[in-house]
Design a protein around this motif. Structure first.
Motif, PDB file in Angstrom:
ATOM      1  N   THR A  25      22.138 -32.015  88.607  1.00 58.23           N
ATOM      2  CA  THR A  25      21.906 -30.994  89.620  1.00 58.23           C
ATOM      3  C   THR A  25      20.406 -30.701  89.752  1.00 58.23           C
ATOM      4  O   THR A  25      19.635 -30.879  88.811  1.00 58.23           O
ATOM      5  N   PRO A  26      19.991 -30.252  90.919  1.00 62.31           N
ATOM      6  CA  PRO A  26      18.579 -29.905  91.123  1.00 62.31           C
ATOM      7  C   PRO A  26      18.113 -28.755  90.221  1.00 62.31           C
ATOM      8  O   PRO A  26      16.951 -28.695  89.836  1.00 62.31           O
ATOM      9  N   VAL A  67      31.766 -34.122  83.424  1.00 63.28           N
ATOM     10  CA  VAL A  67      31.199 -32.788  83.639  1.00 63.28           C
ATOM     11  C   VAL A  67      29.727 -32.775  83.236  1.00 63.28           C
ATOM     12  O   VAL A  67      28.879 -32.232  83.946  1.00 63.28           O
ATOM     13  N   THR A  68      29.420 -33.373  82.091  1.00 65.29           N
ATOM     14  CA  THR A  68      28.038 -33.404  81.622  1.00 65.29           C
ATOM     15  C   THR A  68      27.142 -34.121  82.615  1.00 65.29           C
ATOM     16  O   THR A  68      26.048 -33.655  82.936  1.00 65.29           O
ATOM     17  N   ARG A  69      27.590 -35.256  83.113  1.00 65.65           N
ATOM     18  CA  ARG A  69      26.803 -36.007  84.080  1.00 65.65           C
ATOM     19  C   ARG A  69      26.629 -35.218  85.369  1.00 65.65           C
ATOM     20  O   ARG A  69      25.542 -35.169  85.944  1.00 65.65           O
ATOM     21  N   ARG A  70      27.692 -34.567  85.792  1.00 67.77           N
ATOM     22  CA  ARG A  70      27.636 -33.818  87.037  1.00 67.77           C
ATOM     23  C   ARG A  70      26.658 -32.634  86.922  1.00 67.77           C
ATOM     24  O   ARG A  70      25.887 -32.353  87.835  1.00 67.77           O
ATOM     25  N   THR A 120      14.544 -26.848  86.082  1.00 70.94           N
ATOM     26  CA  THR A 120      14.370 -26.193  84.785  1.00 70.94           C
ATOM     27  C   THR A 120      13.625 -27.095  83.811  1.00 70.94           C
ATOM     28  O   THR A 120      12.745 -26.643  83.079  1.00 70.94           O
ATOM     29  N   LYS A 121      13.959 -28.375  83.801  1.00 75.59           N
ATOM     30  CA  LYS A 121      13.252 -29.329  82.929  1.00 75.59           C
ATOM     31  C   LYS A 121      11.773 -29.399  83.301  1.00 75.59           C
ATOM     32  O   LYS A 121      10.905 -29.432  82.428  1.00 75.59           O
TER      33      LYS A 121
END
Length: 103
Positions: free
Chosen positions: A30-31, A23-26, A36-37
């Motif tokens: 994401t775009p 889940v964390t990797r998925r 956001t980063k």
């Protein structure tokens, strides 16, 4: 070296990748997260530049105040003390006090 070796993998005792890791990797791929980063990085850069320029402006204002305004304040105080001393001397000598000069 394969492309997956650089990333840390969360595995359970049997060597399988856990649900949380999947889940964390998925989510992190994401775009929206990348966008956001990038925006957070841009905001940090702008904040850094703003703080740096504000610091420079504060330095200029502070030194200008010390060089121009402080001597003026000292001179005005000295003039006021001189006028008060002059008025005291006139009152001791019995002369009528002069009205303060209007400018």
């Amino acid at each position: 070296m394969s492309s997956g070796q650089g990333k840390k993998r969360l595995t359970n005792n049997s060597g399988e990748v856990g649900f949380l890791a999947k889940v964390t990797r998925r989510v992190s791929d994401t775009p929206i997260v990348a966008y956001t980063k990038q925006k957070a990085s841009d905001a940090a850069y702008v904040s850094h530049k703003l703080l740096k320029s504000t610091g420079k402006a504060a330095w200029i204002a502070g030194t200008t105040f010390l060089i121009l305004v402080v001597p003026l304040i000292i001179e005005m105080d000295r003039e006021q003390q001189f006028n008060e001393l002059e008025m005291q001397q006139q009152s001791l000598l019995g002369a009528p006090p002069l009205a303060p000069a209007q400018k």
